[in-house]
Design a protein around this motif. Structure first.
Motif, PDB file in Angstrom:
ATOM      1  N   LEU A 100      83.062  74.254  18.662  1.00  0.00           N
ATOM      2  CA  LEU A 100      82.154  73.535  19.547  1.00  0.00           C
ATOM      3  C   LEU A 100      80.918  74.401  19.769  1.00  0.00           C
ATOM      4  N   LYS A 101      79.736  73.868  19.517  1.00  0.00           N
ATOM      5  CA  LYS A 101      78.499  74.644  19.623  1.00  0.00           C
ATOM      6  C   LYS A 101      77.899  74.493  21.019  1.00  0.00           C
ATOM      7  N   VAL A 102      78.103  75.510  21.816  1.00  0.00           N
ATOM      8  CA  VAL A 102      77.546  75.569  23.165  1.00  0.00           C
ATOM      9  C   VAL A 102      76.758  76.871  23.272  1.00  0.00           C
ATOM     10  N   PRO A 103      75.475  76.824  23.633  1.00  0.00           N
ATOM     11  CA  PRO A 103      74.697  78.058  23.741  1.00  0.00           C
ATOM     12  C   PRO A 103      75.324  79.032  24.739  1.00  0.00           C
ATOM     13  N   ASN A 104      75.377  80.303  24.352  1.00  0.00           N
ATOM     14  CA  ASN A 104      75.928  81.317  25.245  1.00  0.00           C
ATOM     15  C   ASN A 104      74.972  81.596  26.399  1.00  0.00           C
ATOM     16  N   LYS A 105      75.514  81.664  27.596  1.00  0.00           N
ATOM     17  CA  LYS A 105      74.740  82.067  28.769  1.00  0.00           C
ATOM     18  C   LYS A 105      75.146  83.498  29.106  1.00  0.00           C
ATOM     19  N   GLU A 111      76.965  89.373  26.732  1.00  0.00           N
ATOM     20  CA  GLU A 111      76.309  89.392  25.424  1.00  0.00           C
ATOM     21  C   GLU A 111      77.341  89.286  24.303  1.00  0.00           C
ATOM     22  N   GLN A 112      76.878  88.860  23.130  1.00  0.00           N
ATOM     23  CA  GLN A 112      77.724  88.763  21.942  1.00  0.00           C
ATOM     24  C   GLN A 112      77.008  89.528  20.829  1.00  0.00           C
ATOM     25  N   PRO A 126      74.316  83.353  19.013  1.00  0.00           N
ATOM     26  CA  PRO A 126      73.743  82.489  20.049  1.00  0.00           C
ATOM     27  C   PRO A 126      74.716  81.497  20.671  1.00  0.00           C
ATOM     28  N   ASN A 127      75.745  81.090  19.921  1.00  0.00           N
ATOM     29  CA  ASN A 127      76.695  80.105  20.445  1.00  0.00           C
ATOM     30  C   ASN A 127      77.903  80.790  21.074  1.00  0.00           C
ATOM     31  N   LEU A 128      78.374  80.245  22.178  1.00  0.00           N
ATOM     32  CA  LEU A 128      79.479  80.853  22.915  1.00  0.00           C
ATOM     33  C   LEU A 128      80.747  80.872  22.077  1.00  0.00           C
ATOM     34  N   LEU A 129      81.287  82.052  21.869  1.00  0.00           N
ATOM     35  CA  LEU A 129      82.467  82.199  21.019  1.00  0.00           C
ATOM     36  C   LEU A 129      83.775  81.895  21.750  1.00  0.00           C
ATOM     37  N   LEU A 130      83.712  81.706  23.056  1.00  0.00           N
ATOM     38  CA  LEU A 130      84.922  81.399  23.824  1.00  0.00           C
ATOM     39  C   LEU A 130      85.336  79.940  23.703  1.00  0.00           C
TER      40      LEU A 130
END
Length: 239
Positions: A100-105, A111-112, A126-130
């Protein structure tokens, strides 16, 4: 046969929940200081800090397996280990497409950070890995097997993001042969409650997000060789 001390579930700073001190060089160095023989970096839904970790580990005389902590469609966490970087990165590409592509905040999740083999930051994911993927738990065995890897349901004793907590049971048609228990004092109870686990090798890893949480050299696996393939082969056989 050879006995290897291990910690096969470690998060680098690519995982948003991983401390920024969890760089490839720091992880390899801490593993060496603690006297571990073999480690695996298993970031959430990514294998992209495996290459620098493997290089740094080699310099410290530590064996490093490439891996990932996959989050399935059911939000079950599964440690996936591979015999080489090629297989790991092939799996990485497959998983990223299913994520699921959700931008990381960063202010919320962290940070990732992506590193090179000089232990330098080269970018950020850039996308949240969780996030969970669209990969069902029952698909993971074949996806890892076809890449000569292994799936290990993570921290099955935990009350969140574990096979037992999220599904409520172990599917009777499961094929995995190794499972991770975080707190080994719960092992006998889990074996009584879930008969399937009696046919599995049981291992215990740190799931470290901070350097100091990486395991001491207290857990061992007996192997016939020290290559990644031989270690994976040993993990597939009940102790």
């Amino acid at each position: 046969m050879t006995q290897l001390t291990y910690d096969l579930h470690i998060h680098s700073c690519l995982s948003p929940c991983g401390d920024n001190d969890m760089t490839p060089a720091n992880i390899a160095g801490m593993a060496a200081v603690k006297g571990l023989d073999v480690i695996a970096v298993t970031d959430h839904n990514s294998c992209r800090n495996c290459a620098p970790t493997m290089k740094m580990a080699e310099e410290y005389g530590v064996i490093a397996l490439p891996g990932m902590e996959l989050c399935t469609e059911e939000e079950v966490h599964v440690v996936c280990l591979f015999p080489d970087l090629r297989a790991a990165l092939d799996f990485d590409a497959y998983v990223y497409d299913k994520m699921l592509k959700v931008p990381n905040k960063e202010k919320i999740f962290g940070e990732q950070l992506l590193y090179n083999d000089m232990d330098e930051i080269i970018g950020k994911e850039p996308n949240l890995l969780l996030c969970n993927t669209s990969i069902g738990f029952d698909e993971v065995y074949s996806l890892t097997e076809e890449r000569d890897g292994i799936m290990i349901p993570a921290h099955v004793d935990k009350t969140a993001n574990s096979l037992i907590a999220n599904l409520g049971f172990i599917p009777p048609d499961s094929q995995f042969t190794c499972a991770e228990i975080k707190n080994l004092s719960k092992k006998e109870e889990l074996l009584r409650q879930h008969v399937y686990l009696n046919q599995c090798r049981i291992i215990s890893n740190s799931d470290a997000h901070y350097l100091e949480h990486i395991n001491e050299p207290e857990h061992r696996i007996e192997v016939s060789g020290t290559s990644a393939s031989e270690i994976i082969k040993a993990l597939k056989i009940k102790a």
